[in-house]
Design a protein around this motif. Structure first.
Motif, PDB file in Angstrom:
ATOM      1  N   VAL A 198       6.775   1.701  -0.950  1.00 51.58           N
ATOM      2  CA  VAL A 198       5.556   1.306  -0.850  1.00 51.58           C
ATOM      3  C   VAL A 198       5.543   0.310   0.599  1.00 51.58           C
ATOM      4  O   VAL A 198       6.583  -0.083   0.822  1.00 51.58           O
ATOM      5  CB  VAL A 198       5.300   0.158  -1.885  1.00 51.58           C
ATOM      6  CG1 VAL A 198       4.236  -0.850  -1.872  1.00 51.58           C
ATOM      7  CG2 VAL A 198       5.154   0.963  -3.231  1.00 51.58           C
ATOM      8  N   TYR A 199       4.596   0.379   1.390  1.00 52.41           N
ATOM      9  CA  TYR A 199       4.781  -0.251   2.633  1.00 52.41           C
ATOM     10  C   TYR A 199       4.182  -1.571   2.397  1.00 52.41           C
ATOM     11  O   TYR A 199       3.167  -1.982   1.554  1.00 52.41           O
ATOM     12  CB  TYR A 199       3.680   0.636   3.618  1.00 52.41           C
ATOM     13  CG  TYR A 199       4.278   1.857   4.277  1.00 52.41           C
ATOM     14  CD1 TYR A 199       5.192   1.692   5.295  1.00 52.41           C
ATOM     15  CD2 TYR A 199       3.970   2.988   3.367  1.00 52.41           C
ATOM     16  CE1 TYR A 199       5.664   3.008   5.946  1.00 52.41           C
ATOM     17  CE2 TYR A 199       4.660   4.143   4.148  1.00 52.41           C
ATOM     18  CZ  TYR A 199       5.238   4.122   5.275  1.00 52.41           C
ATOM     19  OH  TYR A 199       5.922   5.175   5.585  1.00 52.41           O
ATOM     20  N   VAL A 226       0.895  -1.197  -0.114  1.00 55.43           N
ATOM     21  CA  VAL A 226       0.014   0.007  -0.037  1.00 55.43           C
ATOM     22  C   VAL A 226       0.796   1.193  -0.096  1.00 55.43           C
ATOM     23  O   VAL A 226       1.950   1.368   0.480  1.00 55.43           O
ATOM     24  CB  VAL A 226      -1.090  -0.115   1.469  1.00 55.43           C
ATOM     25  CG1 VAL A 226      -0.184  -0.064   2.500  1.00 55.43           C
ATOM     26  CG2 VAL A 226      -1.982   1.278   1.250  1.00 55.43           C
ATOM     27  N   ARG A 227       0.456   2.214  -0.623  1.00 58.65           N
ATOM     28  CA  ARG A 227       1.201   3.421  -0.843  1.00 58.65           C
ATOM     29  C   ARG A 227       0.881   4.227   0.748  1.00 58.65           C
ATOM     30  O   ARG A 227      -0.058   3.872   1.463  1.00 58.65           O
ATOM     31  CB  ARG A 227       0.410   4.324  -1.772  1.00 58.65           C
ATOM     32  CG  ARG A 227       0.513   3.793  -3.145  1.00 58.65           C
ATOM     33  CD  ARG A 227       0.262   4.943  -4.383  1.00 58.65           C
ATOM     34  NE  ARG A 227      -0.602   5.890  -4.065  1.00 58.65           N
ATOM     35  CZ  ARG A 227      -0.955   6.859  -4.758  1.00 58.65           C
ATOM     36  NH1 ARG A 227      -0.162   6.872  -5.897  1.00 58.65           N
ATOM     37  NH2 ARG A 227      -1.656   7.407  -4.558  1.00 58.65           N
ATOM     38  N   GLU A 228       1.552   5.144   1.026  1.00 58.20           N
ATOM     39  CA  GLU A 228       1.577   6.152   2.034  1.00 58.20           C
ATOM     40  C   GLU A 228       0.133   6.638   2.474  1.00 58.20           C
ATOM     41  O   GLU A 228      -0.219   6.690   3.800  1.00 58.20           O
ATOM     42  CB  GLU A 228       2.596   7.408   2.095  1.00 58.20           C
ATOM     43  CG  GLU A 228       2.317   8.278   3.185  1.00 58.20           C
ATOM     44  CD  GLU A 228       2.763   7.607   4.656  1.00 58.20           C
ATOM     45  OE1 GLU A 228       2.196   8.044   5.433  1.00 58.20           O
ATOM     46  OE2 GLU A 228       3.690   6.739   4.639  1.00 58.20           O
ATOM     47  N   THR A 243       3.221  -6.738  10.839  1.00 62.29           N
ATOM     48  CA  THR A 243       4.425  -6.107  11.052  1.00 62.29           C
ATOM     49  C   THR A 243       4.188  -5.062   9.681  1.00 62.29           C
ATOM     50  O   THR A 243       3.835  -5.354   8.687  1.00 62.29           O
ATOM     51  CB  THR A 243       5.665  -7.095  10.769  1.00 62.29           C
ATOM     52  OG1 THR A 243       5.401  -7.803   9.720  1.00 62.29           O
ATOM     53  CG2 THR A 243       5.610  -7.841  11.947  1.00 62.29           C
ATOM     54  N   ILE A 244       5.123  -3.934   9.654  1.00 61.42           N
ATOM     55  CA  ILE A 244       5.199  -3.058   8.600  1.00 61.42           C
ATOM     56  C   ILE A 244       6.466  -2.890   8.317  1.00 61.42           C
ATOM     57  O   ILE A 244       7.558  -2.688   9.036  1.00 61.42           O
ATOM     58  CB  ILE A 244       4.415  -1.747   8.847  1.00 61.42           C
ATOM     59  CG1 ILE A 244       3.025  -1.939   9.328  1.00 61.42           C
ATOM     60  CG2 ILE A 244       4.730  -0.732   7.622  1.00 61.42           C
ATOM     61  CD1 ILE A 244       2.269  -0.609   9.928  1.00 61.42           C
ATOM     62  N   SER A 245       6.839  -2.770   6.844  1.00 58.68           N
ATOM     63  CA  SER A 245       8.221  -2.589   6.408  1.00 58.68           C
ATOM     64  C   SER A 245       7.845  -1.540   5.102  1.00 58.68           C
ATOM     65  O   SER A 245       6.943  -1.664   4.502  1.00 58.68           O
ATOM     66  CB  SER A 245       8.961  -3.554   5.806  1.00 58.68           C
ATOM     67  OG  SER A 245       8.101  -4.459   4.847  1.00 58.68           O
TER      68      SER A 245
END
Length: 324
Positions: free
Chosen positions: A33-34, A8-10, A26-28
């Motif tokens: 792009v996340y 997903v985009r910001e 978790t997020i990276s």
């Protein structure tokens, strides 16, 4: 257990996080792009995908949802999740269903060749009065795909694709019919031919055949939905429809007077199989996600069901009348 990765985009990250509220994730950040990763039991997958899709703008090419099946996951939290959903009904995500039936609405040389070869082998078994050869021929036939594809596309309101599946099925069976007729004609030039017991049994109209086709269509659609391969789920379907079609081609050459009853048996089997498959997808609650798509799908599904019921009732009456 399923692994879900949301790209997903910001500007959409917060919305996706809200959709995942209550879950561990978790997020990276990868090249602006996340990637948000979470795990969920299979029983919850369809609901989770629906929540994410409501928040994710898929018009942007960077945004996507990726689902995979890890070999195993060791986590006490996930074990508790699995215990919580134990006993819940598992539903197959719409995206997975569409991927499963992809290609059934198009006719290609491979499908035509396999079905034609199955028809020729079935003709050999019919002429030799050998049931084993007839059943063995069914392993080659990909006839289940278009029938299951028709039922799923109809349930999802994708009526054009559903009609294409019917067209593919008609083309495959027409190929079997023509090839059986040509082969029968050529063989009859060099040796005398006559109806064997296996052929004769497929010339007698009986309403039980149509009712049996409904049960076969239902069982095969359920098995296909649960992950059974097309070869296994389609054997019963092919056994119900390929030999009668071959017999119709045989009769076209040697005894055209009986072609009507033979063709009626084939049509009855087709309609019965489709009716059973439609009942199966209805009980499996296969439908689109979005409300407006559900309304369209219900309308087309009613049209498909009503048309099938009318044809089924007509054929059942004709076969009963002629049988008596």
């Amino acid at each position: 257990m399923k692994k879900v990765v949301v790209h997903v985009r910001e500007d959409g990250r917060r919305d996706v996080e809200n959709a995942l509220e209550g879950l561990r994730y978790t997020i990276s950040l990868v090249q602006d792009v996340y990637e948000i990763t979470t795990y969920t039991p299979e029983e919850n997958l369809d609901n989770l995908i629906e929540k994410i899709r409501d928040k994710l703008d898929l018009e942007h090419p960077e945004n996507m949802i990726e689902v995979s099946s890890p070999d195993f996951v060791v986590s006490s939290l996930l074990e508790r999740f699995e215990k919580d959903v134990d006993g819940q009904e598992e539903t197959t995500p719409v995206e997975k269903l569409l991927d499963t039936i992809k290609g059934y609405e198009t006719l290609d040389l491979d499908k035509l060749a396999l079905t034609s070869i199955a028809g020729l082998i079935a003709l050999s078994g019919l002429l030799l009065d050998n049931e084993t050869i007839i059943i063995g021929a069914m392993l080659l036939s990909p006839i289940m795909g278009p029938i299951y594809g028709f039922a799923v596309y109809a349930a999802l309101g994708m009526i054009q694709d559903a009609l294409r599946c019917i067209g593919v099925l008609a083309a495959l069976l027409l190929g079997v019919f023509v090839l059986a007729a040509v082969a029968t004609f050529l063989i009859s030039l060099v040796m005398p031919l006559g109806p064997t017991d296996e052929i004769t049994t497929r010339l007698v109209l009986n309403p039980i055949y149509t009712l049996m086709a409904v049960l076969l269509g239902f069982a095969a659609a359920v098995a296909f939905n649960k992950g059974t391969t097309e070869v296994i789920a389609g054997v019963a379907i092919a056994a119900a429809i390929i030999p009668p079609t071959v017999v119709a081609g045989f009769i076209q050459i040697l005894d055209p007077i009986q072609l009507f009853s033979s063709a009626l048996l084939v049509i009855g089997q087709i309609v019965g199989l489709m009716a059973g498959a439609l009942v199966a997808v209805a009980l499996l609650k296969i439908e689109p996600r979005r409300p407006h798509e559900k309304a369209v799908a219900r309308r087309y599904r009613k049209w498909s069901v009503v048309t099938t019921i009318i044809l089924f009732a007509l054929l059942l009456w004709l076969t009963t009348f002629m049988w008596i």
